[in-house]
Write a protein that holds these residues in place. Structure first.
Motif, PDB file in Angstrom:
ATOM      1  N   ASP A 120      64.717  65.353  72.042  1.00 39.62           N
ATOM      2  CA  ASP A 120      64.375  63.933  72.106  1.00 39.62           C
ATOM      3  C   ASP A 120      63.758  63.599  73.462  1.00 39.62           C
ATOM      4  O   ASP A 120      62.836  62.798  73.551  1.00 39.62           O
ATOM      5  CB  ASP A 120      65.639  63.071  71.932  1.00 39.62           C
ATOM      6  CG  ASP A 120      66.340  63.346  70.610  1.00 39.62           C
ATOM      7  OD1 ASP A 120      65.635  63.472  69.591  1.00 39.62           O
ATOM      8  OD2 ASP A 120      67.585  63.458  70.612  1.00 39.62           O
ATOM      9  N   THR A 121      64.326  64.191  74.512  1.00 38.21           N
ATOM     10  CA  THR A 121      63.987  63.805  75.888  1.00 38.21           C
ATOM     11  C   THR A 121      63.907  65.045  76.777  1.00 38.21           C
ATOM     12  O   THR A 121      64.757  65.934  76.667  1.00 38.21           O
ATOM     13  CB  THR A 121      65.084  62.863  76.449  1.00 38.21           C
ATOM     14  OG1 THR A 121      65.243  61.744  75.567  1.00 38.21           O
ATOM     15  CG2 THR A 121      64.732  62.337  77.836  1.00 38.21           C
TER      16      THR A 121
ATOM     17  N   ASN B  65      76.006  58.705  75.667  1.00 44.22           N
ATOM     18  CA  ASN B  65      75.766  59.989  75.003  1.00 44.22           C
ATOM     19  C   ASN B  65      76.274  61.082  75.933  1.00 44.22           C
ATOM     20  O   ASN B  65      75.760  61.240  77.047  1.00 44.22           O
ATOM     21  CB  ASN B  65      74.260  60.203  74.773  1.00 44.22           C
ATOM     22  CG  ASN B  65      73.733  59.445  73.573  1.00 44.22           C
ATOM     23  OD1 ASN B  65      74.309  59.516  72.493  1.00 44.22           O
ATOM     24  ND2 ASN B  65      72.633  58.728  73.752  1.00 44.22           N
TER      25      ASN B  65
ATOM     26  N   PHE C 256      68.516  57.015  73.131  1.00 44.95           N
ATOM     27  CA  PHE C 256      68.615  57.495  71.750  1.00 44.95           C
ATOM     28  C   PHE C 256      70.014  57.264  71.201  1.00 44.95           C
ATOM     29  O   PHE C 256      71.015  57.480  71.897  1.00 44.95           O
ATOM     30  CB  PHE C 256      68.262  58.985  71.668  1.00 44.95           C
ATOM     31  CG  PHE C 256      66.780  59.239  71.792  1.00 44.95           C
ATOM     32  CD1 PHE C 256      65.994  59.405  70.652  1.00 44.95           C
ATOM     33  CD2 PHE C 256      66.159  59.264  73.039  1.00 44.95           C
ATOM     34  CE1 PHE C 256      64.619  59.607  70.751  1.00 44.95           C
ATOM     35  CE2 PHE C 256      64.782  59.471  73.150  1.00 44.95           C
ATOM     36  CZ  PHE C 256      64.018  59.640  72.011  1.00 44.95           C
TER      37      PHE C 256
ATOM     38  N   SER D  76      64.139  53.302  77.364  1.00 42.98           N
ATOM     39  CA  SER D  76      64.594  53.767  76.050  1.00 42.98           C
ATOM     40  C   SER D  76      65.903  54.529  76.141  1.00 42.98           C
ATOM     41  O   SER D  76      66.282  55.003  77.212  1.00 42.98           O
ATOM     42  CB  SER D  76      63.549  54.714  75.443  1.00 42.98           C
ATOM     43  OG  SER D  76      62.368  54.032  75.129  1.00 42.98           O
TER      44      SER D  76
ATOM     45  N   VAL E  20      57.647  62.883  72.441  1.00 48.86           N
ATOM     46  CA  VAL E  20      58.929  63.141  73.115  1.00 48.86           C
ATOM     47  C   VAL E  20      59.046  62.240  74.356  1.00 48.86           C
ATOM     48  O   VAL E  20      58.054  61.956  75.025  1.00 48.86           O
ATOM     49  CB  VAL E  20      59.029  64.639  73.494  1.00 48.86           C
ATOM     50  CG1 VAL E  20      60.193  64.917  74.424  1.00 48.86           C
ATOM     51  CG2 VAL E  20      59.157  65.483  72.228  1.00 48.86           C
TER      52      VAL E  20
ATOM     53  N   SER F 170      73.470  62.872  68.683  1.00 47.33           N
ATOM     54  CA  SER F 170      72.915  61.556  68.986  1.00 47.33           C
ATOM     55  C   SER F 170      71.718  61.654  69.935  1.00 47.33           C
ATOM     56  O   SER F 170      70.753  60.918  69.803  1.00 47.33           O
ATOM     57  CB  SER F 170      74.015  60.677  69.606  1.00 47.33           C
ATOM     58  OG  SER F 170      73.524  59.391  69.874  1.00 47.33           O
ATOM     59  N   HIS F 171      71.803  62.591  70.897  1.00 55.70           N
ATOM     60  CA  HIS F 171      70.736  62.733  71.889  1.00 55.70           C
ATOM     61  C   HIS F 171      70.617  64.190  72.306  1.00 55.70           C
ATOM     62  O   HIS F 171      71.605  64.791  72.733  1.00 55.70           O
ATOM     63  CB  HIS F 171      71.046  61.864  73.123  1.00 55.70           C
ATOM     64  CG  HIS F 171      69.933  61.798  74.115  1.00 55.70           C
ATOM     65  ND1 HIS F 171      70.154  61.643  75.467  1.00 55.70           N
ATOM     66  CD2 HIS F 171      68.585  61.851  73.970  1.00 55.70           C
ATOM     67  CE1 HIS F 171      68.989  61.613  76.099  1.00 55.70           C
ATOM     68  NE2 HIS F 171      68.026  61.737  75.216  1.00 55.70           N
TER      69      HIS F 171
ATOM     70  N   ARG G  98      69.744  60.053  67.343  1.00 52.97           N
ATOM     71  CA  ARG G  98      68.414  60.647  67.471  1.00 52.97           C
ATOM     72  C   ARG G  98      67.274  59.685  67.165  1.00 52.97           C
ATOM     73  O   ARG G  98      66.118  60.102  67.020  1.00 52.97           O
ATOM     74  CB  ARG G  98      68.308  61.927  66.632  1.00 52.97           C
ATOM     75  CG  ARG G  98      69.451  62.894  66.984  1.00 52.97           C
ATOM     76  CD  ARG G  98      69.103  64.318  66.874  1.00 52.97           C
ATOM     77  NE  ARG G  98      67.999  64.715  67.729  1.00 52.97           N
ATOM     78  CZ  ARG G  98      67.448  65.909  67.677  1.00 52.97           C
ATOM     79  NH1 ARG G  98      67.900  66.792  66.813  1.00 52.97           N
ATOM     80  NH2 ARG G  98      66.457  66.220  68.480  1.00 52.97           N
ATOM     81  N   LYS G  99      67.605  58.400  67.085  1.00 54.68           N
ATOM     82  CA  LYS G  99      66.550  57.388  66.924  1.00 54.68           C
ATOM     83  C   LYS G  99      66.404  56.642  68.245  1.00 54.68           C
ATOM     84  O   LYS G  99      67.392  56.240  68.839  1.00 54.68           O
ATOM     85  CB  LYS G  99      66.903  56.410  65.811  1.00 54.68           C
ATOM     86  CG  LYS G  99      66.776  57.038  64.446  1.00 54.68           C
ATOM     87  CD  LYS G  99      66.902  55.988  63.346  1.00 54.68           C
ATOM     88  CE  LYS G  99      66.926  56.644  61.987  1.00 54.68           C
ATOM     89  NZ  LYS G  99      68.125  57.499  61.805  1.00 54.68           N
ATOM     90  N   ARG G 100      65.160  56.465  68.650  1.00 54.02           N
ATOM     91  CA  ARG G 100      64.911  55.832  69.929  1.00 54.02           C
ATOM     92  C   ARG G 100      65.036  54.322  69.827  1.00 54.02           C
ATOM     93  O   ARG G 100      64.523  53.717  68.910  1.00 54.02           O
ATOM     94  CB  ARG G 100      63.513  56.204  70.440  1.00 54.02           C
ATOM     95  CG  ARG G 100      63.247  55.755  71.866  1.00 54.02           C
ATOM     96  CD  ARG G 100      61.983  56.415  72.398  1.00 54.02           C
ATOM     97  NE  ARG G 100      60.793  55.973  71.689  1.00 54.02           N
ATOM     98  CZ  ARG G 100      60.118  54.860  71.965  1.00 54.02           C
ATOM     99  NH1 ARG G 100      60.540  54.052  72.938  1.00 54.02           N
ATOM    100  NH2 ARG G 100      59.025  54.555  71.300  1.00 54.02           N
TER     101      ARG G 100
ATOM    102  N   SER H  10      72.601  58.235  79.149  1.00 55.82           N
ATOM    103  CA  SER H  10      72.012  59.222  78.237  1.00 55.82           C
ATOM    104  C   SER H  10      72.188  60.664  78.679  1.00 55.82           C
ATOM    105  O   SER H  10      71.678  61.578  78.024  1.00 55.82           O
ATOM    106  CB  SER H  10      70.515  58.928  78.080  1.00 55.82           C
ATOM    107  OG  SER H  10      70.334  57.658  77.487  1.00 55.82           O
TER     108      SER H  10
END
Ligand SMILES: [Zn+2]
Ligand SMILES: [Zn+2]
Length: 278
Positions: free
Chosen positions: A148-149, A39, A252, A250, A185, A105-106, A255-257, A9
């Protein structure tokens, strides 16, 4: 060994001028390590064009080199466009505008206490004060809703290693984690911490336990600046997460976890042929 499930990620490209290897090379290592995807999250362009970030004009090139890797690995590994955004309170409106029309995406939100512009604004000669400001900014970043993170979320310990005292700072950290929890988040466990001045992953185990206690999602990232570090020490990181009270990890995609159990993630990893950092 079970089917690939996990993503890397957090990793970089040569456009930030302090990383080497094309997205294709990073993807090759991701495949070798048994990942389902990667990602790419290089340092996004800032208005003043900082030395550790790509330039504004390089964004199309960034998309182009990731697209080449996506095509090359189609059907074998998902290769996705992400970004690492430097957080400063004064950059929030800039990032809001920048991110608005990008299909990513992330999105990582990073407070980088070692960056000159950040230090110039917030270092006042007091290490504890600087650490408190850093953790407050993590929560501020979460509350923008842009990310997201939150990456490597105790990086500030390396700014003044001799002044790092987990017990002393933890009550303040917990107040900021309460704020972060409300935003939904995720936070990152960044394995590159072992290569830094305080050689442990970011964040430290005590903070990880507080993150787990609040059910804040945790995302694994190697923060690879060389292809060989993709998924570096993920086995060790998954073990640490389990000991700190996590059952799932997790990542992403668009952008969906997504979430997988630590056990499933563990079983999916393959030992890379090039274990350079063992
Ligand atoms: Zn970097
Ligand atoms: Zn970073």
């Amino acid at each position: 060994m079970s089917a690939p499930v996990l993503f890397e990620s957090h990793c970089h490209t040569p456009l930030c001028r302090h990383a080497v290897g094309s997205p294709s090379e990073y993807a090759r290592f991701a495949l070798e390590r048994g990942l389902a995807g990667i990602n790419i999250t290089c340092h996004g362009p800032t208005p003043r064009e900082w030395g550790h970030c790509m330039a504004q004009s390089e964004w199309p090139k960034y998309l182009e080199i990731i697209e080449a890797a996506r095509v090359e690995f189609e059907g074998q590994l998902e290769v996705k466009v992400g970004i690492e955004c430097d957080f400063l309170p004064s950059l929030v409106s800039y990032w809001r505008e920048f991110l608005a029309d990008k299909k990513l995406s992330h999105v990582l939100g990073s407070v980088h206490p070692q960056v000159a512009d950040y230090r110039a604004q917030f270092w006042h000669g007091d290490a504890l004060g600087y650490q408190k400001t850093y953790f407050k900014h993590l929560a501020d970043a979460a509350e923008t809703g842009l990310f997201d993170t939150l990456s490597h979320p105790d990086l500030v310990k390396n700014s003044t290693p001799q002044e790092w005292d987990v017990k002393r700072i933890m009550p303040h950290v917990c107040r900021q984690l309460d704020r972060i929890q409300k935003t939904g988040v995720a936070m990152e466990l960044n394995t590159s911490g072992v290569l830094k001045r305080i050689p442990e992953m970011n964040p430290n185990p005590a903070m990880l336990r507080e993150i787990a206690a609040r059910d804040i999602p945790i995302v694994l990232g190697a923060d690879a600046h060389v292809p060989e570090r993709v998924a570096d020490r993920f086995e060790e990181a998954l073990g640490l997460l389990a000991r700190c009270g996590f059952s799932h990890v997790s990542f992403f995609v668009d952008r969906k976890r997504r979430e997988v159990s630590i056990e499933t993630a563990r079983q999916s990893l393959k030992k890379g042929a090039t274990a350079l950092f063992e």
